[in-house]
Write a protein that holds these residues in place. Structure first.
Motif, short mmCIF file in Angstrom:
data_model
loop_
_atom_site.label_atom_id
_atom_site.label_comp_id
_atom_site.label_asym_id
_atom_site.label_seq_id
_atom_site.Cartn_x
_atom_site.Cartn_y
_atom_site.Cartn_z
N GLU A 1 3.65 5.78 -18.37
CA GLU A 1 3.08 5.00 -17.27
C GLU A 1 2.61 3.64 -17.77
OE1 GLU A 1 -0.71 5.21 -14.22
OE2 GLU A 1 0.13 7.09 -14.99
N ILE A 2 2.92 2.61 -17.01
CA ILE A 2 2.45 1.26 -17.34
C ILE A 2 1.11 1.06 -16.64
CG2 ILE A 2 2.92 -1.21 -17.11
CD1 ILE A 2 5.92 -0.46 -17.07
N PRO A 3 0.04 0.91 -17.41
CA PRO A 3 -1.27 0.75 -16.78
C PRO A 3 -1.34 -0.59 -16.03
CG PRO A 3 -1.47 0.69 -19.18
CD PRO A 3 -0.03 0.90 -18.85
N THR A 4 -1.70 -0.51 -14.76
CA THR A 4 -1.80 -1.71 -13.95
C THR A 4 -2.77 -1.48 -12.80
OG1 THR A 4 -0.61 -3.24 -12.51
CG2 THR A 4 0.27 -1.03 -12.66
N ILE A 5 -3.42 -2.52 -12.39
CA ILE A 5 -4.33 -2.45 -11.25
C ILE A 5 -3.56 -2.25 -9.94
CG2 ILE A 5 -4.37 -4.92 -10.83
CD1 ILE A 5 -7.40 -4.61 -10.31
N LEU A 6 -2.26 -2.51 -9.97
CA LEU A 6 -1.43 -2.38 -8.76
C LEU A 6 -1.15 -0.92 -8.38
CD1 LEU A 6 1.17 -5.18 -9.58
CD2 LEU A 6 -0.84 -5.34 -8.11
N SER A 7 -1.33 0.01 -9.31
CA SER A 7 -1.06 1.43 -9.03
C SER A 7 -2.29 2.09 -8.41
CB SER A 7 -0.64 2.16 -10.30
OG SER A 7 0.64 1.74 -10.69
N THR A 8 -2.64 1.66 -7.23
CA THR A 8 -3.76 2.24 -6.50
C THR A 8 -3.27 2.78 -5.17
OG1 THR A 8 -4.30 0.12 -5.49
CG2 THR A 8 -5.43 0.66 -7.55
N TRP A 9 -4.05 3.64 -4.55
CA TRP A 9 -3.68 4.21 -3.26
C TRP A 9 -3.82 3.16 -2.17
CZ3 TRP A 9 -1.24 8.70 -2.87
CH2 TRP A 9 -1.36 9.62 -3.93
N SER A 10 -2.79 3.04 -1.35
CA SER A 10 -2.80 2.14 -0.19
C SER A 10 -2.72 3.01 1.06
CB SER A 10 -1.61 1.18 -0.23
OG SER A 10 -1.68 0.37 -1.37
N TRP A 11 -3.10 2.44 2.20
CA TRP A 11 -3.14 3.20 3.44
C TRP A 11 -2.21 2.61 4.48
CZ3 TRP A 11 -4.32 2.37 8.55
CH2 TRP A 11 -4.56 3.50 9.32
N THR A 12 -1.59 3.47 5.26
CA THR A 12 -0.80 3.04 6.41
C THR A 12 -0.79 4.15 7.44
OG1 THR A 12 1.28 2.01 7.11
CG2 THR A 12 1.46 3.89 5.62
N SER A 13 -0.40 3.82 8.65
CA SER A 13 -0.19 4.84 9.68
C SER A 13 1.21 4.65 10.25
CB SER A 13 -1.25 4.77 10.77
OG SER A 13 -1.19 3.52 11.42
N ILE A 14 1.78 5.75 10.70
CA ILE A 14 3.14 5.72 11.25
C ILE A 14 3.09 6.34 12.65
CG2 ILE A 14 5.56 6.29 10.88
CD1 ILE A 14 4.92 6.86 7.97
N ARG A 15 3.58 5.59 13.62
CA ARG A 15 3.64 6.09 14.99
C ARG A 15 4.64 7.25 15.08
NH1 ARG A 15 4.14 0.43 16.00
NH2 ARG A 15 6.31 0.85 16.47
N PRO A 16 4.51 8.08 16.11
CA PRO A 16 5.43 9.20 16.27
C PRO A 16 6.89 8.74 16.30
CG PRO A 16 3.65 9.32 17.89
CD PRO A 16 3.52 8.00 17.18
N ARG A 17 7.72 9.47 15.57
CA ARG A 17 9.17 9.23 15.51
C ARG A 17 9.54 7.83 15.03
NH1 ARG A 17 9.52 14.30 15.68
NH2 ARG A 17 9.15 15.34 17.66
N ASP A 18 8.67 7.22 14.23
CA ASP A 18 8.90 5.86 13.72
C ASP A 18 9.17 5.91 12.22
OD1 ASP A 18 9.22 3.15 13.87
OD2 ASP A 18 7.11 2.68 14.22
#
Length: 127
Positions: free
Chosen positions: A86-103
């Motif tokens: 694994e390449i240590p980086t600040i970019l490897s963090t959890w991000s959030w999103t939501s997905i509409r039904p059937r999208d």
């Protein structure tokens, strides 16, 4: 007798083809981990890795919401070097999103440097 067997085969063929299509799933990719509690509500329908002009890799995962409700997700990309480390980086963090039904949404990540040659992509239900 031959006519009735042909008629039966003719009638059953569309049914058998339709049932085969309903159970089709795209092949799994070992670079992707979807949390078990999401079940079949979320699936990766396309996964791409390509090199940019700056010689950094970009990953794109197209994630589908197969359910009839809104799904909140957290996702993370971990980049790996040629040795699989694994390449240590600040970019490897959890991000959030939501997905509409059937999208379907396209989630992207760019490698932190040129030493990144592979990745692992993780998806879990939003907390």
């Amino acid at each position: 007798m031959k006519t009735s067997i042909r008629s039966l085969a003719f009638l059953l063929l569309p049914v058998s083809l339709m049932s085969g299509c309903a159970s089709w799933r795209p092949p799994c990719d070992c670079r992707v981990t979807i949390a078990p509690d999401l079940g079949d509500s979320v699936q990766i329908v396309d996964l791409r890795l390509q090199k940019t002009h700056s010689q950094h890799y970009t990953m794109q995962a197209n994630v589908a919401n197969n359910s009839s409700g809104l799904v909140g997700l957290e996702y993370k990309t971990v980049w790996l070097d040629a040795g699989g480390e694994e390449i240590p980086t600040i970019l490897s963090t959890w991000s959030w999103t939501s997905i509409r039904p059937r999208d379907i949404v396209a989630l992207q990540s760019t490698a932190p440097d040129e030493s990144a040659v592979d990745f692992r992509f993780y998806v879990r239900r939003s907390r």
